[in-house]
Design a protein around this motif. Structure first.
Motif, PDB file in Angstrom:
ATOM      1  N   TRP A   6     -42.960  -4.538   1.050  1.00  0.00           N
ATOM      2  CA  TRP A   6     -41.578  -4.069   1.179  1.00  0.00           C
ATOM      3  C   TRP A   6     -41.508  -2.815   2.036  1.00  0.00           C
ATOM      4  O   TRP A   6     -40.587  -2.652   2.840  1.00  0.00           O
ATOM      5  CB  TRP A   6     -40.989  -3.797  -0.207  1.00  0.00           C
ATOM      6  N   ARG A  62     -35.265  -7.738  -0.750  1.00  0.00           N
ATOM      7  CA  ARG A  62     -34.715  -7.389  -2.051  1.00  0.00           C
ATOM      8  C   ARG A  62     -33.976  -8.576  -2.665  1.00  0.00           C
ATOM      9  O   ARG A  62     -34.063  -8.828  -3.872  1.00  0.00           O
ATOM     10  CB  ARG A  62     -33.764  -6.193  -1.917  1.00  0.00           C
ATOM     11  N   TRP A 117     -34.622   0.357  -2.969  1.00  0.00           N
ATOM     12  CA  TRP A 117     -35.095   0.576  -4.331  1.00  0.00           C
ATOM     13  C   TRP A 117     -34.276   1.648  -5.020  1.00  0.00           C
ATOM     14  O   TRP A 117     -34.331   1.823  -6.213  1.00  0.00           O
ATOM     15  CB  TRP A 117     -36.573   0.991  -4.322  1.00  0.00           C
TER      16      TRP A 117
END
Length: 212
Positions: free
Chosen positions: A90, A108, A211
């Motif tokens: 990521w 995501r 995040w």
């Protein structure tokens, strides 16, 4: 074998064919040493001979396929990506490339929903329910479902749709110029991740991402 009558091959003949199929199966992560290909061969052979018996072309006693044994199903080689590797993947996707915001959003979306590539490409702004934090996914084989997502992902999906002028009933995921992405974007992401992990010159730049 192609020149022989349907009632001529024996169980030994079919087993020899199965062994040849297993030996010449293309090797990949899903091949399971050829046992999957053998299983498909036996299923197809049984279907052919079952039809031949049902239509009276051969007698049930002359059906060699009924004696074939299905190979033992092996454990799947698939496994969950460890958390540290997922974080590395990521980070590279979200901090490199020509559209890091898009790539971070794509990853995501898959991490939270486990949707397939086709499900992500089929997602529309009309499929977002921000009040309940649900998105409507349309995937292969007519599998449609409402999928819960986090408020963070929902917010970024809405922002993406607004900033890139996604039509309400059109594809949501788009490039900065408003053009809808294709499956090639996914290939581009994974090629870049692979190259970056192999190269010591790749230095992702820290930035706030999805995040948060």
């Amino acid at each position: 074998m192609a020149q022989r009558r349907l009632d001529e091959p024996t169980k030994a003949d079919l087993e020899k064919m199965a062994a040849g199929i297993q030996a010449n199966t293309r090797v990949n992560l899903a091949s399971l040493d050829g046992t999957s290909a053998v299983g498909h061969f036996i299923s197809a052979t049984r279907c052919i001979y079952r039809y031949a018996v049902d239509t009276g072309w051969i007698r049930p006693v002359d059906n060699p396929a009924r004696q074939l044994t299905m190979p033992t199903r092996q454990p799947s080689p698939r496994y969950a990506i460890p958390a540290n590797q997922l974080s590395e993947i990521w980070t590279v996707a979200a901090t490199t490339g020509n559209d890091a915001d898009l790539d971070a959003l794509i990853l995501r979306l898959h991490i939270e929903t486990a949707c397939r590539r086709g499900g992500a490409l089929a997602l529309r702004p009309h499929d977002l329910d921000p009040d309940q934090c649900l998105i409507y996914l349309r995937e292969k084989d007519g599998t449609d479902r409402w999928q819960p997502v986090s408020p963070t992902l929902m917010r970024h999906l809405l922002e993406h749709a607004a900033e890139r002028h996604s039509p309400r009933s059109g594809q949501l995921l788009r490039y900065r110029n408003g053009r809808p992405i294709t499956s090639r974007r996914f290939d581009h992401i994974w090629q870049r991740i692979g190259q970056c992990r192999r190269s010591s010159k790749c230095r992702p730049v820290a930035r706030e991402g999805l995040w948060i």
